[in-house]
Design a protein around this motif. Structure first.
Motif, PDB file in Angstrom:
ATOM      1  N   PHE A 153       0.978  -1.084   0.353  1.00  0.00           N
ATOM      2  CA  PHE A 153      -0.005   0.316  -0.145  1.00  0.00           C
ATOM      3  C   PHE A 153       1.030   1.344   0.076  1.00  0.00           C
ATOM      4  O   PHE A 153       0.225   2.215  -0.881  1.00  0.00           O
ATOM      5  CB  PHE A 153      -1.165  -0.114   1.295  1.00  0.00           C
ATOM      6  CG  PHE A 153      -2.163  -0.531   0.891  1.00  0.00           C
ATOM      7  CD1 PHE A 153      -2.836  -0.274  -0.314  1.00  0.00           C
ATOM      8  CD2 PHE A 153      -2.320  -1.762   1.742  1.00  0.00           C
ATOM      9  CE1 PHE A 153      -4.678  -0.974  -0.301  1.00  0.00           C
ATOM     10  CE2 PHE A 153      -4.395  -2.853   1.579  1.00  0.00           C
ATOM     11  CZ  PHE A 153      -4.711  -1.730   0.646  1.00  0.00           C
ATOM     12  N   THR A 154       2.576   1.076   1.058  1.00  0.00           N
ATOM     13  CA  THR A 154       2.948   2.105   0.728  1.00  0.00           C
ATOM     14  C   THR A 154       3.485   2.877  -0.040  1.00  0.00           C
ATOM     15  O   THR A 154       3.625   3.613  -0.861  1.00  0.00           O
ATOM     16  CB  THR A 154       3.735   2.148   2.049  1.00  0.00           C
ATOM     17  OG1 THR A 154       4.218   0.993   1.408  1.00  0.00           O
ATOM     18  CG2 THR A 154       3.041   2.485   3.311  1.00  0.00           C
ATOM     19  N   THR A 155       3.914   1.693  -0.689  1.00  0.00           N
ATOM     20  CA  THR A 155       4.966   1.493  -2.646  1.00  0.00           C
ATOM     21  C   THR A 155       4.048   1.920  -3.804  1.00  0.00           C
ATOM     22  O   THR A 155       4.090   2.735  -4.449  1.00  0.00           O
ATOM     23  CB  THR A 155       5.402   0.939  -3.089  1.00  0.00           C
ATOM     24  OG1 THR A 155       5.013  -0.980  -2.658  1.00  0.00           O
ATOM     25  CG2 THR A 155       7.407   0.616  -1.759  1.00  0.00           C
ATOM     26  N   ILE A 156       2.688   1.248  -4.059  1.00  0.00           N
ATOM     27  CA  ILE A 156       1.989   1.537  -5.119  1.00  0.00           C
ATOM     28  C   ILE A 156       0.923   1.388  -4.491  1.00  0.00           C
ATOM     29  O   ILE A 156       0.140   2.139  -5.628  1.00  0.00           O
ATOM     30  CB  ILE A 156       2.566   0.108  -6.031  1.00  0.00           C
ATOM     31  CG1 ILE A 156       1.765  -0.539  -4.979  1.00  0.00           C
ATOM     32  CG2 ILE A 156       3.738  -0.462  -6.463  1.00  0.00           C
ATOM     33  CD1 ILE A 156       1.523  -2.322  -6.398  1.00  0.00           C
ATOM     34  N   GLY A 157       0.210   1.994  -3.356  1.00  0.00           N
ATOM     35  CA  GLY A 157      -0.835   2.486  -3.173  1.00  0.00           C
ATOM     36  C   GLY A 157      -2.150   1.657  -3.733  1.00  0.00           C
ATOM     37  O   GLY A 157      -1.991   0.825  -4.621  1.00  0.00           O
ATOM     38  N   TYR A 158      -3.481   1.805  -4.056  1.00  0.00           N
ATOM     39  CA  TYR A 158      -4.310   0.920  -3.459  1.00  0.00           C
ATOM     40  C   TYR A 158      -4.428   0.958  -5.233  1.00  0.00           C
ATOM     41  O   TYR A 158      -5.334  -0.525  -5.552  1.00  0.00           O
ATOM     42  CB  TYR A 158      -5.530   1.741  -3.038  1.00  0.00           C
ATOM     43  CG  TYR A 158      -6.791   0.446  -3.022  1.00  0.00           C
ATOM     44  CD1 TYR A 158      -7.127  -0.623  -2.174  1.00  0.00           C
ATOM     45  CD2 TYR A 158      -7.834   1.776  -4.307  1.00  0.00           C
ATOM     46  CE1 TYR A 158      -8.157  -1.447  -2.512  1.00  0.00           C
ATOM     47  CE2 TYR A 158      -8.739  -0.182  -3.999  1.00  0.00           C
ATOM     48  CZ  TYR A 158      -8.799  -0.724  -3.048  1.00  0.00           C
ATOM     49  OH  TYR A 158     -10.381  -1.291  -3.310  1.00  0.00           O
ATOM     50  N   ASP A 159      -4.703   1.821  -5.729  1.00  0.00           N
ATOM     51  CA  ASP A 159      -5.154   2.047  -7.237  1.00  0.00           C
ATOM     52  C   ASP A 159      -3.755   0.620  -8.105  1.00  0.00           C
ATOM     53  O   ASP A 159      -4.188   0.461  -9.091  1.00  0.00           O
ATOM     54  CB  ASP A 159      -4.756   3.508  -7.704  1.00  0.00           C
ATOM     55  CG  ASP A 159      -5.936   4.277  -7.368  1.00  0.00           C
ATOM     56  OD1 ASP A 159      -6.409   3.343  -6.998  1.00  0.00           O
ATOM     57  OD2 ASP A 159      -6.416   5.188  -7.870  1.00  0.00           O
TER      58      ASP A 159
END
Length: 115
Positions: free
Chosen positions: A86-92
Motif C-alpha cells: 500500500f505504501t509503495t504502489i497504493g490502492y490503485d
C-alpha cells in the motif's frame, strides 16, 4: 484418581490451526487468534506445571502453542507485506496489478482450451 482434561487445550489447538489457515486474510483474523492461542497456551502450561499428574491433554497445548507461533509469524509477514504494498504502489496500483493478473490468467485459460 482420574485425570481431567487440561482447560482450553482443544481450543488452543483449534485457534493455532485457524491462525495459520487465515494468514492470507491480511492478518486481521489470524494475528489476533494466534495471540489469543499463545496467551491461553501460556496459562494452560502454568496450570499444568502446578499439578501435571491430574491433567491430560498437554500435547494439544504444546502443539497449539507451536501452531500459534507459526500463525503469528505468517500473519505478521503478510501484514507487513500488505502495508508495504500500500505504501509503495497504493490502492490503485494494487487494483491494476490484480486486473492485469486476471486478464493474463483468463487469456492463459482460453489458450489452454483452444489447444
Amino acid at each position: 484418581m482420574e485425570q481431567q482434561q487440561l482447560p482450553n487445550s482443544t481450543l488452543i489447538l483449534v485457534f493455532g490451526i485457524i491462525s495459520i489457515v487465515t494468514c492470507c486474510c491480511y492478518g486481521i483474523i489470524g494475528l489476533p487468534l494466534g495471540i489469543v492461542a499463545l496467551v491461553m497456551a501460556n496459562k494452560a502450561t502454568a496450570v499444568y506445571a502446578e499439578n501435571p499428574e491430574i491433567y491430560k491433554g498437554f500435547q494439544n497445548v504444546k502443539t497449539g502453542k507451536i501452531l500459534a507461533i507459526i500463525g503469528i509469524v505468517l500473519n505478521a509477514i503478510f501484514l507487513i507485506y500488505v502495508i508495504w504494498m500500500f505504501t509503495t504502489i497504493g490502492y490503485d496500483g494494487m487494483q491494476e496489478a490484480q486486473e492485469e493478473f486476471m486478464r493474463s490468467f483468463n487469456q492463459g485459460m482460453e489458450e489452454g482450451r483452444n489447444k
